[in-house]
Scaffold this active site. Structure first.
Site, PDB file in Angstrom:
ATOM      1  N   ARG A 189       1.700  -2.025   9.046  1.00 56.34           N
ATOM      2  CA  ARG A 189       2.666  -2.270  10.115  1.00 56.34           C
ATOM      3  C   ARG A 189       3.558  -3.477   9.850  1.00 56.34           C
ATOM      4  NH1 ARG A 189      -1.897  -0.017  12.210  1.00 56.34           N
ATOM      5  NH2 ARG A 189      -1.547   1.662  13.735  1.00 56.34           N
ATOM      6  N   GLU A 197      -7.716   0.877   2.495  1.00 58.21           N
ATOM      7  CA  GLU A 197      -6.346   0.753   2.004  1.00 58.21           C
ATOM      8  C   GLU A 197      -6.131  -0.669   1.477  1.00 58.21           C
ATOM      9  OE1 GLU A 197      -3.704   2.412   5.279  1.00 58.21           O
ATOM     10  OE2 GLU A 197      -5.725   2.590   6.122  1.00 58.21           O
ATOM     11  N   HIS A 213       3.868   2.315   7.846  1.00 54.63           N
ATOM     12  CA  HIS A 213       3.827   3.040   6.564  1.00 54.63           C
ATOM     13  C   HIS A 213       5.212   3.391   6.029  1.00 54.63           C
ATOM     14  CE1 HIS A 213      -0.378   2.896   6.820  1.00 54.63           C
ATOM     15  NE2 HIS A 213      -0.605   3.997   7.518  1.00 54.63           N
ATOM     16  N   ASP A 226     -10.098  -0.716  12.492  1.00 57.78           N
ATOM     17  CA  ASP A 226      -8.746  -0.524  11.970  1.00 57.78           C
ATOM     18  C   ASP A 226      -8.178  -1.910  11.744  1.00 57.78           C
ATOM     19  OD1 ASP A 226      -6.373   0.507  11.092  1.00 57.78           O
ATOM     20  OD2 ASP A 226      -5.736   1.334  13.028  1.00 57.78           O
ATOM     21  N   HIS A 279      -3.847   6.231   1.144  1.00 60.40           N
ATOM     22  CA  HIS A 279      -4.431   6.472   2.461  1.00 60.40           C
ATOM     23  C   HIS A 279      -5.482   7.591   2.429  1.00 60.40           C
ATOM     24  CE1 HIS A 279      -4.547   6.498   6.851  1.00 60.40           C
ATOM     25  NE2 HIS A 279      -3.607   5.574   6.904  1.00 60.40           N
TER      26      HIS A 279
END
Length: 351
Positions: free
Chosen positions: A81, A316, A106, A252, A180
């Site tokens: 982000r 990631e 992304h 996350d 991803h």
């Protein structure tokens, strides 16, 4: 051992898509496509020699043209982000697509996982590889600089899957490539990953606001549900009453790796109930551990499988989210004419 190629369908724009399959001497197989440089499958053995595909994905290119969860996706020009969907570089402010509330996620449109690449294969004594190449035009997605880039997937006889990123721009720009892929070491379609264990060499993380944009702080994981410095079952604390977990609907989060930025090394291990494990290596300063909280009842997965919440998880490797707007974070700026080079590797085994 070797490399094979076969048709994987035609895009809605009429482009023929090829599936490239790499196989090593142990029977491990990695497949990827020249549409989006997406990883389609990673097939590896458990301790009994039973083979399973350990990444979530689709059986045809039409589904990859939608691919809302970013299964197997090569992400760029900037993964994760960017707050306010804008950044400033050399006194100029660049406005990006607001595709995640008020923020950019992304990279924007066209996603790097939804464009065609040129491909070249290579076969060595102990490895096979495919390299995808593309030029991203100046101001594509809103980013400055014509960017020549390559992503190489290399499978070795040591069951190592290397992801090697290279790029060069004719203007100063920002680059934060990642992959991803959603991993389930018990096999895609086998259900939830909450019984997997995860260990990360990350003593700190970057807390965020509710919209998952980092505040700029770096805080210790010790004493929090984000502490994976010792191996821990994913489900042990995923639903704990802890604000960062509520913001992410589970894990996350960007973990600040203990090794120095630019230093290549092992950063963690993931283990499934099958005994399959995956060691993670990178030279990047962070890793986003995402526990698949927003996979939404995908009934169109590979082999007729339906995927749902937490059926796969991502690791990631990255520069920190919104690092282009936070001076104290490691910089993802790529200077004109300089080479961007980064290596991430996933090594598979079984106990």
């Amino acid at each position: 051992m070797g490399i094979t190629q076969k048709d994987f369908g035609v895009t809605k724009d009429g482009a023929k898509v090829t599936l490239y399959t790499l196989e090593n001497k142990n029977g491990m197989i990695v497949s990827c496509i020249d549409y989006g440089a997406n990883v389609v499958s990673v097939i590896t053995a458990d301790a009994k020699g039973e083979m399973a595909d350990v990444v979530l994905g689709f059986d045809d290119v039409a589904e990859y043209e939608v691919n809302a969860p970013f299964f197997g996706a090569f992400i760029g020009r900037h993964g994760n982000r960017i707050g306010g969907a804008s950044f400033s570089l050399n006194g100029t402010t660049y406005e990006l697509e607001k595709n995640d509330g008020n923020n950019n996620l992304h990279g924007g449109t066209p996603g790097y996982h939804k464009v065609m690449y040129d491909a070249a294969v290579e076969e060595g004594e102990s490895y096979t590889a495919v390299t995808f190449t593309r030029t991203s035009a100046d101001m594509e997605q809103g980013y400055p600089g014509t960017l020549d880039m390559t992503i190489t997937y290399k499978l070795t006889d040591d069951n190592e899957l290397f992801m090697v990123y290279d790029a060069k721009s004719d203007k100063d720009t920002i680059v934060n490539f990642t992959n991803h892929s959603y991993f389930n070491l018990d096999g895609e379609g086998s259900g939830s990953i909450i019984d997997h264990t995860v260990q990360l060499d990350a003593s700190n993380f970057t807390p965020t606001s509710k919209d998952l944009i980092p505040t700029g702080e770096i805080l210790p994981v010790a004493g929090t549900p984000l502490d994976f410095t010792s191996a821990k079952r994913v489900g042990d604390e995923i639903d704990a009453d802890y604000e960062p977990l509520k913001f992410g609907q589970g894990y996350d989060h960007n973990f600040v790796l203990d090794k120095g930025a630019g230093v290549y090394g092992k950063i963690g291990t993931v283990t499934g109930t099958s005994g399959r494990y995956m060691d993670i290596y990178t030279d990047l300063p962070g890793v986003q551990f995402y526990s698949g909280n927003c996979i939404s009842n995908a009934s169109n997965g590979k082999n007729g499988h339906a995927y749902t919440v937490r059926d796969g998880m991502c690791f990631e490797t990255q520069y920190f989210p919104n690092s282009c707007n936070i001076e104290s974070f490691p910089s993802c700026v790529l200077k004109a004419g300089e080479n961007f080079h980064s290596v991430t590797m996933y090594k598979f085994g079984a106990n």
